[in-house]
Design a protein around this motif. Sequence first.
Motif, PDB file in Angstrom:
ATOM      1  N   GLN A 178      -1.474  12.459 -34.678  1.00  0.00           N
ATOM      2  CA  GLN A 178      -0.399  11.726 -35.351  1.00  0.00           C
ATOM      3  C   GLN A 178       0.725  11.385 -34.376  1.00  0.00           C
ATOM      4  OE1 GLN A 178      -0.937  14.931 -35.875  1.00  0.00           O
ATOM      5  NE2 GLN A 178       0.989  16.054 -35.722  1.00  0.00           N
ATOM      6  N   ASP A 179       0.896  12.193 -33.310  1.00  0.00           N
ATOM      7  CA  ASP A 179       1.900  11.886 -32.291  1.00  0.00           C
ATOM      8  C   ASP A 179       1.501  10.656 -31.481  1.00  0.00           C
ATOM      9  OD1 ASP A 179       3.598  14.166 -32.839  1.00  0.00           O
ATOM     10  OD2 ASP A 179       2.041  15.387 -31.902  1.00  0.00           O
ATOM     11  N   ILE A 180       0.214  10.554 -31.167  1.00  0.00           N
ATOM     12  CA  ILE A 180      -0.274   9.388 -30.420  1.00  0.00           C
ATOM     13  C   ILE A 180      -0.071   8.118 -31.232  1.00  0.00           C
ATOM     14  CG2 ILE A 180      -2.346   8.299 -29.467  1.00  0.00           C
ATOM     15  CD1 ILE A 180      -3.349  11.063 -28.716  1.00  0.00           C
ATOM     16  N   VAL A 181      -0.372   8.176 -32.526  1.00  0.00           N
ATOM     17  CA  VAL A 181      -0.163   7.010 -33.390  1.00  0.00           C
ATOM     18  C   VAL A 181       1.310   6.652 -33.452  1.00  0.00           C
ATOM     19  CG1 VAL A 181      -0.314   6.165 -35.764  1.00  0.00           C
ATOM     20  CG2 VAL A 181      -2.212   7.459 -34.785  1.00  0.00           C
ATOM     21  N   SER A 182       2.159   7.648 -33.655  1.00  0.00           N
ATOM     22  CA  SER A 182       3.598   7.402 -33.798  1.00  0.00           C
ATOM     23  C   SER A 182       4.216   6.881 -32.513  1.00  0.00           C
ATOM     24  CB  SER A 182       4.298   8.697 -34.233  1.00  0.00           C
ATOM     25  OG  SER A 182       5.687   8.507 -34.355  1.00  0.00           O
TER      26      SER A 182
END
Length: 221
Positions: free
Chosen positions: A62-66
């Motif tokens: 989810q950090d990579i997406v954000s």
Amino acid sequence: MLRINLAETVRPRTIVKALAVLAVSALVAGCQSKSENVSGMRVVELDPGTRGPVAGVGIEGQDIVSMTDRMMRDMMSTPVLASAARPPQIIVDGEFFENESAQRLNKNAITDRLRVGLNRNAQGRMVFVGRHYAEMVAQERDLKRQGVVDQATTGLTKAQAGGDYRLGGRISSVDSRNPSNGMVQRYNQIVFEMVDLERGTIVWSGIYEFARAAQDDIVYR
């Protein structure tokens, strides 16, 4: 004598029936045992943009997406990149995106998603150079010039496309641990920079940072 012969005739049939019943019972019991002792957990579909059931203090999906969505929006609002009179030629890959953090991480998961997002949203305002495909392009150029294949539809160029700007950056972390209770805390910092490949100046910078703590951290692969 007749009674003895009848008993001898019935006894083998009875034994055969009994054995058949036992075989069927064992088969059913085996099937039930296998179905009842299935271990593990069924597959669960997850949203890549949200935290899943397996999580730690490091960089998660989810950090990579954000972070890539945030960097893409910021770059698209930067005039030198998105509003130039002539669309700049940009290289976005993991070659100069360094991982100096305590976590094992595939850098391409970050740079690939950023490049794809930018390419889809730029709509001609940026031109993306696939430098990671340079060897593939070189092989095709050689085949065309040797006459092994035709020139296709776009014609020949003197050389492969050069880059005006290229992505650089660094992933770093600061870790601390409490030995008394095993608590782990990590500060994560991801810096993105777009570098002028002629002058060496930095024309755009972005940063994504967060900190997390957990008593039992997970293993990243």
